[in-house]
Design a protein around this motif. Structure first.
Motif, PDB file in Angstrom:
ATOM      1  N   UNK A  88       6.918  -1.380  -5.075  1.00  0.00           N
ATOM      2  CA  UNK A  88       6.268  -1.706  -6.349  1.00  0.00           C
ATOM      3  C   UNK A  88       6.859  -2.968  -6.972  1.00  0.00           C
ATOM      4  N   UNK A  89       7.821  -3.550  -6.301  1.00  0.00           N
ATOM      5  CA  UNK A  89       8.451  -4.784  -6.772  1.00  0.00           C
ATOM      6  C   UNK A  89       9.378  -5.301  -5.693  1.00  0.00           C
ATOM      7  N   UNK A  90       9.985  -6.424  -5.947  1.00  0.00           N
ATOM      8  CA  UNK A  90      10.869  -7.033  -4.967  1.00  0.00           C
ATOM      9  C   UNK A  90      11.973  -6.080  -4.535  1.00  0.00           C
ATOM     10  N   UNK A  91      12.586  -5.407  -5.474  1.00  0.00           N
ATOM     11  CA  UNK A  91      13.675  -4.478  -5.177  1.00  0.00           C
ATOM     12  C   UNK A  91      13.385  -3.065  -5.659  1.00  0.00           C
ATOM     13  N   UNK A  92      12.114  -2.709  -5.752  1.00  0.00           N
ATOM     14  CA  UNK A  92      11.747  -1.401  -6.295  1.00  0.00           C
ATOM     15  C   UNK A  92      10.768  -0.679  -5.384  1.00  0.00           C
ATOM     16  N   UNK A  99      -6.222   9.215 -12.280  1.00  0.00           N
ATOM     17  CA  UNK A  99      -5.083   8.397 -12.676  1.00  0.00           C
ATOM     18  C   UNK A  99      -3.872   8.871 -11.893  1.00  0.00           C
ATOM     19  N   UNK A 100      -3.251   7.948 -11.180  1.00  0.00           N
ATOM     20  CA  UNK A 100      -2.081   8.250 -10.377  1.00  0.00           C
ATOM     21  C   UNK A 100      -0.869   7.617 -11.043  1.00  0.00           C
ATOM     22  N   UNK A 101       0.308   8.127 -10.729  1.00  0.00           N
ATOM     23  CA  UNK A 101       1.547   7.570 -11.270  1.00  0.00           C
ATOM     24  C   UNK A 101       2.478   7.250 -10.123  1.00  0.00           C
ATOM     25  N   UNK A 102       3.369   6.309 -10.365  1.00  0.00           N
ATOM     26  CA  UNK A 102       4.456   6.054  -9.439  1.00  0.00           C
ATOM     27  C   UNK A 102       5.653   6.874  -9.892  1.00  0.00           C
TER      28      UNK A 102
END
Length: 70
Positions: free
Chosen positions: A42-46, A7-10
Protein backbone atom coordinates in the motif's frame (compact mmCIF):
# COMPACT_ATOMS: atom_id res chain seq x y z
CA UNK A 1 -31.98 2.04 -6.69
CA UNK A 2 -28.66 0.19 -6.81
CA UNK A 3 -27.06 -1.67 -3.95
CA UNK A 4 -24.42 0.11 -1.91
CA UNK A 5 -20.89 -0.58 -3.16
CA UNK A 6 -18.83 -3.03 -1.15
CA UNK A 7 -16.39 -1.15 1.04
CA UNK A 8 -13.15 -2.93 1.87
CA UNK A 9 -10.48 -1.93 4.37
CA UNK A 10 -6.77 -2.48 4.60
CA UNK A 11 -5.70 -4.22 7.80
CA UNK A 12 -2.23 -3.96 9.28
CA UNK A 13 -0.51 -6.96 10.88
CA UNK A 14 -1.71 -6.10 14.41
CA UNK A 15 -5.32 -5.98 13.18
CA UNK A 16 -4.90 -9.30 11.34
CA UNK A 17 -3.46 -10.90 14.48
CA UNK A 18 -6.32 -9.54 16.64
CA UNK A 19 -9.02 -10.70 14.22
CA UNK A 20 -7.62 -14.16 13.48
CA UNK A 21 -5.99 -14.97 16.81
CA UNK A 22 -2.83 -15.97 14.96
CA UNK A 23 0.65 -14.83 15.93
CA UNK A 24 2.89 -12.82 13.63
CA UNK A 25 5.16 -15.77 12.80
CA UNK A 26 2.15 -17.98 12.05
CA UNK A 27 0.64 -15.40 9.69
CA UNK A 28 3.87 -15.15 7.69
CA UNK A 29 4.49 -18.92 7.75
CA UNK A 30 0.97 -19.62 6.47
CA UNK A 31 1.40 -16.97 3.77
CA UNK A 32 4.59 -18.73 2.70
CA UNK A 33 2.76 -22.09 2.70
CA UNK A 34 -0.06 -20.63 0.60
CA UNK A 35 -2.67 -21.23 3.31
CA UNK A 36 -3.26 -17.60 4.27
CA UNK A 37 -4.04 -14.52 2.14
CA UNK A 38 -1.04 -12.61 0.86
CA UNK A 39 -0.44 -9.03 1.88
CA UNK A 40 -0.70 -6.18 -0.62
CA UNK A 41 1.70 -3.28 -0.96
CA UNK A 42 0.00 0.00 0.00
CA UNK A 43 3.09 2.21 -0.03
CA UNK A 44 6.82 2.16 -0.53
CA UNK A 45 7.43 0.60 2.88
CA UNK A 46 3.90 -0.42 3.84
CA UNK A 47 1.90 -3.60 3.42
CA UNK A 48 -1.55 -4.61 4.58
CA UNK A 49 -4.19 -7.27 4.04
CA UNK A 50 -7.59 -6.73 2.47
CA UNK A 51 -10.28 -7.22 5.09
CA UNK A 52 -12.38 -9.16 2.57
CA UNK A 53 -9.52 -11.65 2.07
CA UNK A 54 -9.24 -12.19 5.83
CA UNK A 55 -13.02 -12.60 6.23
CA UNK A 56 -13.07 -15.11 3.36
CA UNK A 57 -10.14 -17.04 4.90
CA UNK A 58 -11.89 -17.12 8.28
CA UNK A 59 -14.93 -18.76 6.69
CA UNK A 60 -12.71 -21.72 5.76
CA UNK A 61 -9.27 -21.45 7.41
CA UNK A 62 -8.15 -24.96 6.49
CA UNK A 63 -8.53 -24.44 2.74
CA UNK A 64 -5.45 -23.40 0.84
CA UNK A 65 -5.41 -19.86 -0.47
CA UNK A 66 -4.79 -18.96 -4.10
CA UNK A 67 -4.42 -15.29 -3.20
CA UNK A 68 -1.50 -13.46 -4.70
CA UNK A 69 0.05 -10.08 -4.16
CA UNK A 70 -2.18 -7.59 -5.98
Amino acid sequence: MSAAPHIDRFLRIDDVMDITGLGRATVYRRMSDGTFPKQVRIGTNSVAWRQSDIVEWMANPTASSDQSVH
